[in-house]
Design an enzyme around this catalytic site. Structure first.
Site, short mmCIF file in Angstrom:
data_model
loop_
_atom_site.label_atom_id
_atom_site.label_comp_id
_atom_site.label_asym_id
_atom_site.label_seq_id
_atom_site.Cartn_x
_atom_site.Cartn_y
_atom_site.Cartn_z
N CYS A 1 0.82 -1.21 0.00
CA CYS A 1 0.00 0.00 0.00
C CYS A 1 0.87 1.28 0.00
O CYS A 1 1.52 1.56 -0.98
CB CYS A 1 -1.00 -0.03 1.16
SG CYS A 1 -2.42 1.06 0.90
N GLU B 1 -2.79 -9.18 3.65
CA GLU B 1 -3.24 -9.71 4.96
C GLU B 1 -4.76 -9.72 5.04
O GLU B 1 -5.34 -10.44 5.85
CB GLU B 1 -2.64 -8.86 6.09
CG GLU B 1 -3.39 -7.60 6.44
CD GLU B 1 -3.29 -6.51 5.40
OE1 GLU B 1 -4.05 -5.53 5.49
OE2 GLU B 1 -2.43 -6.62 4.49
N HIS C 1 -3.96 -5.19 -0.03
CA HIS C 1 -3.63 -5.70 1.31
C HIS C 1 -3.68 -7.22 1.34
O HIS C 1 -4.76 -7.80 1.53
CB HIS C 1 -4.61 -5.14 2.34
CG HIS C 1 -4.36 -3.71 2.68
ND1 HIS C 1 -3.81 -3.31 3.89
CD2 HIS C 1 -4.54 -2.57 1.97
CE1 HIS C 1 -3.69 -1.99 3.90
NE2 HIS C 1 -4.12 -1.53 2.74
#
Length: 372
Positions: free
Chosen positions: A264, A350, A348
């Protein structure tokens, strides 16, 4: 219920009911298309200075609990929903969304037509806005929204970064009663630059064998290399990547020395370190359903995203390989610099909240550090 008003800088206003704390808040009004995960969204430091509109109409059903925090407190400055459930229905919940917002002093509004608001932002762009439960004068609120400073040129990452270095070695917790996993062997020493990182990113780094030392955003390249790490992690964060003081020069001093993985804001700073450029998007990408194509494999991943700036693809030609693109608008979603053993993604992996399609990237980073 108490009345509340949302006013945008372009003069558009919405009237609804107060949600959360009483008072007034000012921020950039953005929207997120995720169906759930509102607590992770609110506590993501990337939302500093922003009023988050949840596009899905029903929020609050699962309440709030300490296990879903991405940081110690909410960072969004306001919340907009169509309907907030007065009762929660989840075995992990400890309080309602309304009580959670009140406890953290977050001003919100519910009962407005969020479809209209999302379409308006999509058409006219993200802009500054005000939510007030005290002053209901549309004219006065619009003027305050117009007077507020926008995101461009703001270094928000330095402000939310840790002030002291710390070590993180905790793997992903077993929150849902899954089969216990063996403790990971911590083979790699990784230094993580905290531009506003999410806790789940650290958990996933530990899961693939990393002992993570988290350092402030302004830490010099020399200080980090003195630690003799196996790899460098560039975290997510809020604000304008080009405004993060000295970050591009620091990362430029790290490239080619050890493997680098950026996510990001970290992805954007990596592009700037190469001499690339970033730009403010019209309304950004925020949600858990963004399609991204891996140009190397041809595979499509459904990803979780939260960003209002992007990398200019023309500015990195000859400096990096564009490895991933967004299938909705063709924007850059990933970079690879093989000679420097560095790569990054705009989304992202995760995915907290969101799909798990991209979690393999943490293993890719571990393999890169292992020389595979």
């Amino acid at each position: 219920m108490k009345r509340a008003v949302l006013a945008l800088a372009d003069g558009t206003t919405f009237e609804g009911r107060a949600l959360g704390a009483s008072g007034e808040t000012v921020g950039e009004v953005v929207f997120n298309t995720s169906m759930t995960g509102y607590q992770e969204i609110l506590t993501d430091p990337s939302y500093v200075g922003q009023i988050v509109t949840m596009a899905y109409p029903e929020m609050g059903n699962v309440g709030a609990n300490p296990g879903d925090q991405e940081s110690v407190k909410p960072h969004a400055v306001g919340m907009v929903v169509r309907n907030s459930s007065e009762q929660h229905s989840n075995w992990r919940a400890q309080e309602t969304l309304d009580v959670y917002l009140k406890r953290h002093g977050i001003v919100g509004i519910e009962g407005i037509d969020t479809r209209r608001l999302v379409r308006h932002v999509r058409t006219h762009g993200a802009q500054m806005g005000v939510i007030s439960t005290e002053d209901h004068s549309p004219t006065a609120l619009v003027e305050r929204a117009r007077a507020a400073r926008g995101m461009e040129g703001l270094d928000l990452a330095t402000g939310v970064s840790t002030q002291e270095s710390y070590l993180f070695t905790t793997p992903t917790p077993n929150l849902l009663g899954e089969v216990p996993r063996p403790a990971p062997e911590l083979r790699f020493d990784v230094v993580a630059y905290d531009y506003g990182l999410k806790r789940s990113m650290l958990h996933f780094l530990v899961d693939v064998g990393c002992r993570v030392k988290v350092v402030p955003a302004g830490t010099s390249a020399e200080a980090v290399l003195a630690e003799k790490p196996h790899g460098i992690f560039l975290a997510n964060g809020p604000g304008d990547p080009a405004a993060v003081k000295g970050a591009d020069k620091v990362v430029a001093g790290l490239l080619g020395k050890v493997p680098v993985f950026g996510i990001c804001l970290g992805h954007q700073i990596l592009a700037l370190a190469l001499g690339g450029r970033t730009y403010k998007m019209k309304f950004g990408h925020r949600g858990a359903n963004q399609p991204v194509k891996d140009l190397t494999t041809g595979k499509v991943e459904i990803t979780s995203q939260n960003h209002g700036f992007a990398v200019d693809d023309a500015s990195v030609k000859g400096k990096a390989v564009v490895s991933h693109i967004n299938l909705n608008d063709g924007t850059v979603e990933g970079l690879s610099i093989p000679d420097a053993r560095a790569f990054s993604v705009q989304y992202h992996p995760e995915a907290s909240p969101g799909p798990h399609d991209a979690r393999y990237l943490f293993s890719r980073f571990a393999k890169l550090m292992a020389g595979e």
